[in-house]
Design an enzyme around this catalytic site. Sequence first.
Site, short mmCIF file in Angstrom:
data_model
loop_
_atom_site.label_atom_id
_atom_site.label_comp_id
_atom_site.label_asym_id
_atom_site.label_seq_id
_atom_site.Cartn_x
_atom_site.Cartn_y
_atom_site.Cartn_z
N LYS A 15 88.28 5.36 67.00
CA LYS A 15 89.25 6.45 67.16
C LYS A 15 89.95 6.32 68.52
O LYS A 15 90.22 5.21 68.96
CB LYS A 15 88.56 7.81 67.01
CG LYS A 15 87.67 7.89 65.77
CD LYS A 15 87.18 9.27 65.49
CE LYS A 15 86.17 9.22 64.36
NZ LYS A 15 85.84 10.51 63.82
N HIS A 99 92.49 7.92 56.83
CA HIS A 99 91.35 8.58 57.47
C HIS A 99 91.59 10.09 57.48
O HIS A 99 92.73 10.54 57.63
CB HIS A 99 91.16 8.05 58.89
CG HIS A 99 89.88 8.54 59.50
ND1 HIS A 99 89.78 9.77 60.11
CD2 HIS A 99 88.64 8.00 59.55
CE1 HIS A 99 88.53 9.95 60.52
NE2 HIS A 99 87.82 8.89 60.19
N GLU A 171 84.25 9.66 52.67
CA GLU A 171 83.91 10.37 53.89
C GLU A 171 84.14 11.87 53.69
O GLU A 171 85.27 12.36 53.84
CB GLU A 171 84.80 9.90 55.05
CG GLU A 171 84.63 8.44 55.40
CD GLU A 171 85.01 8.19 56.85
OE1 GLU A 171 84.11 7.87 57.62
OE2 GLU A 171 86.18 8.37 57.20
N SER A 217 78.82 11.13 60.00
CA SER A 217 77.61 11.31 60.83
C SER A 217 76.50 10.31 60.51
O SER A 217 75.32 10.68 60.45
CB SER A 217 77.11 12.76 60.73
OG SER A 217 78.10 13.64 61.25
#
Length: 256
Positions: A15, A99, A171, A217
């Site tokens: 990121k 994303h 995700e 996570s």
Amino acid sequence: MTHRARKPYIAGNWKMNLDRSKCLDMVKTIKGRLGDGNDREVGVFAPSIYLADVTAVAQGSPLGVGGQNIWYEDSGAFTGELAARMLREIGADRVLIGHSERRHLFHEPDEWMGRKVRCALNHDLLPIYCVGETIEERRGNRTERVIKRQLEAGFEGVRAEDSHRFTVAYEPVWAIGTGETATTEQAAHVHKMIRKWILQRLGDEAAQSLRVIYGGSVKPDNAKELMSVEDIDGLLVGGASLQADTFIPIIEYDAR
Ligand code: PEP
């Protein structure tokens, strides 16, 4: 073909984190631990300003290096954007598309996804196409509907022969950066649904070769359990990919 017939794929999404020297240190450390890269594929998605340096350091190793986003035109008046050909030019070989932070913070619509994916494939970049539901969508029993809609958009121009170059990342938005991981049952359910959708869309051979990885996570202590789930072919790691002492154990999760 069992799921382990698909090479595990561990990807780190940095990121807008790390500075230049930390990026290069991370690449050197990962490179030193990868071996010949035959048993697993590893890629890092670095801030675009550092990509040329990162790819130079990664050169000669099996470590893949990618951008975190592209625009789907080759050139033009698109201030602030990057073309796929530019990523290729500086040596990157992959890219993240869709994303959740792009979708939710920067309001990227579904309509762009298929064009971005096709553009990446046309320029020989390996796309990871991200899909996932918000907590409100999950609570409202809309997970499958949302993910199928996102898959429809991203697969618009994908053909069966692209399946070995294309990866889907599931995700769940509520698990990204929150410390909350999907349970293996929740992840298994969605991954199975995604594989079934791919089978119906592209046929059996493509569905068996296309990798579907999990993100949200991921940590050293849950990597092995997640990777034991059938239909989870790899991990997309955010926070835990920023430090060698958490990312290396994930890359080196014990596959036995
Ligand atoms: C991600 O950014 O894709 C991600 C999964 O982040 P985290 O591992 O920090 O939840």
